[in-house]
Structure formats: C-alpha cells, structure tokens
Design a protein around this motif. Structure first.
Motif, short mmCIF file in Angstrom:
data_model
loop_
_atom_site.label_atom_id
_atom_site.label_comp_id
_atom_site.label_asym_id
_atom_site.label_seq_id
_atom_site.Cartn_x
_atom_site.Cartn_y
_atom_site.Cartn_z
N CYS A 1 0.72 -1.19 0.01
CA CYS A 1 0.00 0.06 -0.01
C CYS A 1 0.85 1.25 0.16
O CYS A 1 0.50 2.08 -0.72
CB CYS A 1 -0.99 0.04 1.34
SG CYS A 1 -2.32 -1.31 1.01
N LEU A 2 1.96 1.35 0.67
CA LEU A 2 2.68 2.41 0.83
C LEU A 2 3.34 2.61 -0.48
O LEU A 2 3.30 3.84 -0.86
CB LEU A 2 3.78 2.25 1.85
CG LEU A 2 3.44 2.29 3.29
CD1 LEU A 2 4.61 1.73 4.14
CD2 LEU A 2 3.12 3.79 3.75
N ASN B 1 2.56 1.67 -3.61
CA ASN B 1 1.56 2.10 -4.38
C ASN B 1 0.76 3.23 -4.19
O ASN B 1 -0.34 3.39 -5.05
CB ASN B 1 0.80 0.64 -4.81
CG ASN B 1 1.64 -0.29 -5.56
OD1 ASN B 1 1.92 -0.10 -6.78
ND2 ASN B 1 1.94 -1.30 -4.75
N GLU B 2 1.01 3.94 -3.14
CA GLU B 2 0.35 4.97 -2.63
C GLU B 2 -1.20 4.83 -2.72
O GLU B 2 -2.25 5.41 -3.03
CB GLU B 2 0.25 6.41 -3.80
CG GLU B 2 1.87 6.68 -3.83
CD GLU B 2 1.98 7.98 -4.65
OE1 GLU B 2 1.16 8.43 -5.17
OE2 GLU B 2 3.35 8.16 -4.87
N ASP C 1 -7.91 7.76 7.88
CA ASP C 1 -7.45 6.86 7.02
C ASP C 1 -8.38 5.99 6.85
O ASP C 1 -8.36 5.22 5.73
CB ASP C 1 -6.36 6.44 7.40
CG ASP C 1 -5.09 7.26 7.24
OD1 ASP C 1 -4.89 7.91 6.22
OD2 ASP C 1 -3.74 6.93 7.93
#
Length: 118
Positions: A51-52, A54-55, A86
């Motif tokens: 996730c980080l 691939n934004e 979030d």
C-alpha cells in the motif's frame, strides 16, 4: 505456506471487510486464516508495504486490537488523530476492482519498503 502467500489470503479478507465498511480484530482474523494472532504482524507487513509503495490507503488499518479498537504497534499510521481519516480512505477505495496482488508482488514490496512499524 510462505508469508507472502498468507498475506495474499489476508488481503482478500481485508478487501471484503473494507467493502462492508468493517474492521476486524486480530483474534477473528487469526481464526479465519489459521495464523496465530502473534504471527499476524509478519503477514500484514507485505500488505502495508504494498500500500505504501503504490500510494494506496493503508488497508491494514482494518486489523484492530480487541481492547483499544486501534491497529497494533506495527501499523505505520496508528496515531489517533489520523486514524478516522485513513479509515474513511480505506472504506472508500474499491479494493475489489484493484484486485488481489500476487504473493511475489507483496513480498517484493516488503523487500523494497520494510514497514514493520518503522
């Protein structure tokens, strides 16, 4: 079964939780997957790293502690002031359309961007 294969299984559970706008406790996720609750952090790391890189919103935010309702210490964004924001981002993301990353992509992400609470 390798960590990345377990992460792939967990991704599917979390994508369904997000679609239903639900969180899930470590205990319930452990029962659903057969992974000891103490070992879930290692299996969640590739998802968090993916996730980080691939934004994407932090999908692993959905896994929470029974007593606090917040993610564990390994979650990179567990500060209370950003939790709600979030969580909404995760709920609003169409994870089913994104698809489930294959184990090699998840492991590659963990190698490129280790995210075990750092």
């Amino acid at each position: 079964m390798k960590r990345s294969e377990r992460a792939c299984q967990i991704w599917a559970v979390l994508a369904l939780c997000a679609k239903n706008r639900q969180t899930i406790t470590y205990g319930i996720l452990s029962k659903l997957t057969g992974i000891a609750a103490q070992g879930l952090g290692q299996c969640l790391e590739p998802i968090q790293s993916y996730c980080l890189l691939n934004e994407l919103p932090p999908l692993t935010i959905l896994v929470v502690q029974q007593d606090s309702g917040f993610p564990g210490d390994g979650f990179t964004g567990s500060r209370a002031e950003i939790f709600a924001k979030d969580l909404i981002r995760v709920f609003d993301q169409d994870w089913l359309a994104h698809g489930n990353p294959q184990p090699d992509k998840l492991e590659e992400a963990a190698a490129k961007r280790p995210s075990n609470g750092v």
